[in-house]
Design a protein around this motif. Structure first.
Motif: not given
Length: 232
Positions: A65-67, A55-56, A70-74, A35-36
């Motif tokens: 999920t936010i890493e 997103l948070q 890696r950033g955010a992803h589904v 999720l860019v």
């Protein structure tokens, strides 16, 4: 920040959350999709801070999920999470079904008829995305009919997370049978036989869980702008 500004920000964050959740529930954004932020900002014409807040909040709901690197992803639920989620759905949807009386069914008769017609139409058109949307919407309709806002809110979160699990692990296509099971649940509720409706809902959820194939998938390649553009 004034109260008015705070309210406006909350509405905007909720709008972004709703669009992302809907895209996930409809399998437009499969598990693992990155999720860019910049793409979401551009596509939804949103403020970056609002997107980050959305997103948070979705991360707190286990939908995103936010890493750090890696950033955010589904989110990609594990097999254990899948089993636990279906256990939670059995409990919550039992409560939903228990709360629905024949009077409530009568009050929402038109809403129910329109929904079941939409399910049939999607199945007849063999529109996979519409089928996924309408079969999931059935449970939301019951949440609406039951009149308990807390149960409905919990169920909404569970349904979005269920969509992730189905996208990852669903094996056989049993859409027609799901539609029939929905009709059986409604028939029992219309007759005021809540125990039968509860039994049929449990059977329905047991069947959904039994069709899961617990295999891992790689990270999907998705055009984020295309997936979100028609939902704003």
């Amino acid at each position: 920040m004034t109260t008015r500004q705070g309210t406006a920000k909350q509405r905007e964050v909720e709008r972004i959350m709703a669009i992302l959740s809907r895209a996930i529930a409809q399998h437009r954004l499969p598990p693992g999709t990155r999720l860019v932020e910049a793409q979401i900002v551009e596509t939804l014409k949103a403020n970056r801070n609002h997107v980050q807040s959305a997103l948070q909040r979705l991360a707190l709901q286990k939908i995103v999920t936010i890493e750090a690197n890696r950033g955010a992803h589904v989110s990609q639920p594990s097999a254990r999470e899948a089993r636990e989620l279906f256990a939670a759905r059995r409990a919550i949807e039992r409560g939903v079904v228990e709360s629905i009386t024949p009077e409530k069914m009568g009050k929402h008769r038109k809403r129910i008829e329109l929904h079941m017609a939409a399910e049939r139409g999607a199945l007849q058109a063999r529109d996979r995305r519409a089928v996924v949307r309408e079969l999931g919407e059935f449970h939301r309709v019951l949440g609406e009919i039951c009149g308990n806002a807390v149960l409905a809110d919990i169920l909404e979160n569970l349904m979005v997370r269920s969509a992730l699990i189905e996208a990852l692990y669903q094996g056989n296509d049993r859409s027609s049978r799901q539609h029939e099971e929905h009709g059986e649940i409604l028939d029992a509720l219309a007759k005021g036989d809540n125990e039968l409706a509860i039994a049929r809902m449990r059977y329905h959820l047991d069947h959904l869980e039994s069709e899961l194939m617990l295999d891992d998938e790689g990270e999907p390649v998705v055009n984020l702008k295309e997936a979100l553009s028609s939902l704003g």
